[in-house]
Scaffold this active site. Structure first.
Site, PDB file in Angstrom:
ATOM      1  N   ASP A  62     106.525  55.588  14.047  1.00 30.96           N
ATOM      2  CA  ASP A  62     107.645  54.992  14.772  1.00 30.96           C
ATOM      3  C   ASP A  62     108.916  55.807  14.671  1.00 30.96           C
ATOM      4  OD1 ASP A  62     106.252  52.859  15.724  1.00 30.96           O
ATOM      5  OD2 ASP A  62     106.650  51.599  13.993  1.00 30.96           O
TER       6      ASP A  62
ATOM      7  N   ASP B 191     102.847  66.792  22.989  1.00 31.80           N
ATOM      8  CA  ASP B 191     102.972  65.540  22.240  1.00 31.80           C
ATOM      9  C   ASP B 191     101.604  65.114  21.684  1.00 31.80           C
ATOM     10  OD1 ASP B 191     104.539  63.546  21.143  1.00 31.80           O
ATOM     11  OD2 ASP B 191     104.196  62.147  22.789  1.00 31.80           O
ATOM     12  N   GLU B 192     101.633  64.240  20.706  1.00 27.48           N
ATOM     13  CA  GLU B 192     100.403  63.762  20.035  1.00 27.48           C
ATOM     14  C   GLU B 192      99.568  64.943  19.546  1.00 27.48           C
ATOM     15  OE1 GLU B 192     100.459  60.734  19.456  1.00 27.48           O
ATOM     16  OE2 GLU B 192     101.407  59.660  21.120  1.00 27.48           O
ATOM     17  N   ALA B 193     100.264  65.978  19.038  1.00 30.15           N
ATOM     18  CA  ALA B 193      99.592  67.219  18.648  1.00 30.15           C
ATOM     19  C   ALA B 193      98.679  67.044  17.440  1.00 30.15           C
ATOM     20  CB  ALA B 193     100.625  68.304  18.368  1.00 30.15           C
TER      21      ALA B 193
END
Ligand SMILES: [Zn+2]
Length: 226
Positions: free
Chosen positions: A12, A86-88
């Site tokens: 978060d 992103d979300e690597a």
């Protein structure tokens, strides 16, 4: 000189918002980039933030070659100044190596965003390779708090309200787990409460019952007297 930068954080910490903002700032300066993501919260081929912003993205499937995507864009006359990834944490180590090659051989700036460790507090393979290869790793300021008020530094997986520390590394949250027909959620906790497996629901239950202390007494044996 281009760099591979890894922005690392917990669940978060607002990293998708930062990724979207990074893309916006570069486009405002007249630059062109490619956005990659994997298993985004709102579905395939979209980069979205908790604030509801979203932009189209290339979905990083298991066998996608990121180097090939960039080269194909350039040879078809497209311009590529930067990549947003992103979300690597879900990328394979090989895909992270492809990103490093894009930086070194094409002089393209790469900004990767990811969660460092999973719900068992172990590094995701993609994040591990990023830490190993990145020119810079920047820890994102943690804005989320544990239910106790401390900084939330660890991700917890919660199945039907109960925190678990075993299972598949990747289970997308807020979905019914078909195997167990259970509700899978994630919650960020401080390390202390992650170690004690005390998510917010367990803390509430303990607070409601005056007899129950908020930790496992079996773990701290009391010495026998006499
Ligand atoms: Zn806590």
């Amino acid at each position: 000189m281009a760099e591979l930068t890894f922005f690392a954080g917990t669940m978060d910490c607002g990293k998708s918002t930062l990724a979207l903002q990074m893309d916006h700032n570069h486009r405002a300066r007249g630059l062109a980039g490619i956005i990659f993501t994997r298993l985004d919260r709102s579905g395939e081929a979209v980069l979205s933030s908790r604030l509801g912003l979203a932009t189209p993205a290339v979905e990083v499937t298991e066998d996608l070659d990121l180097w090939d995507v960039v080269v194909a864009r350039m040879t078809s006359g497209g311009r590529v100044d930067y990549l947003i990834c992103d979300e690597a944490q879900f990328y394979s180590p090989q895909q992270v190596e492809q990103l490093a090659r894009v930086v070194d051989e094409l002089d393209i700036e790469v900004f990767a965003f990811g969660i460092t460790s999973d719900f068992r507090t172990q590094l995701f393979p993609g994040s591990q390779r990023l830490v190993e290869l990145a020119d810079r790793t920047q820890l994102l300021q943690v804005s989320a708090l544990c239910w106790c008020g401390r900084r939330a530094t660890h991700n917890a997986r919660v199945v039907d309200g109960v925190m678990v520390v075993e299972g598949e590394q990747v289970v997308v949250g807020d979905t019914a787990d078909p195997e167990h027909e259970a509700q899978v959620e994630y919650e960020v906790l401080c390390r202390r409460h992650h170690m004690r497996r005390m998510n917010s629901r367990a803390a509430q239950a303990a607070a409601l019952s005056a007899d129950v202390l908020p930790f496992d007494l079996d773990a701290c044996p009391v010495p026998q007297q006499g």
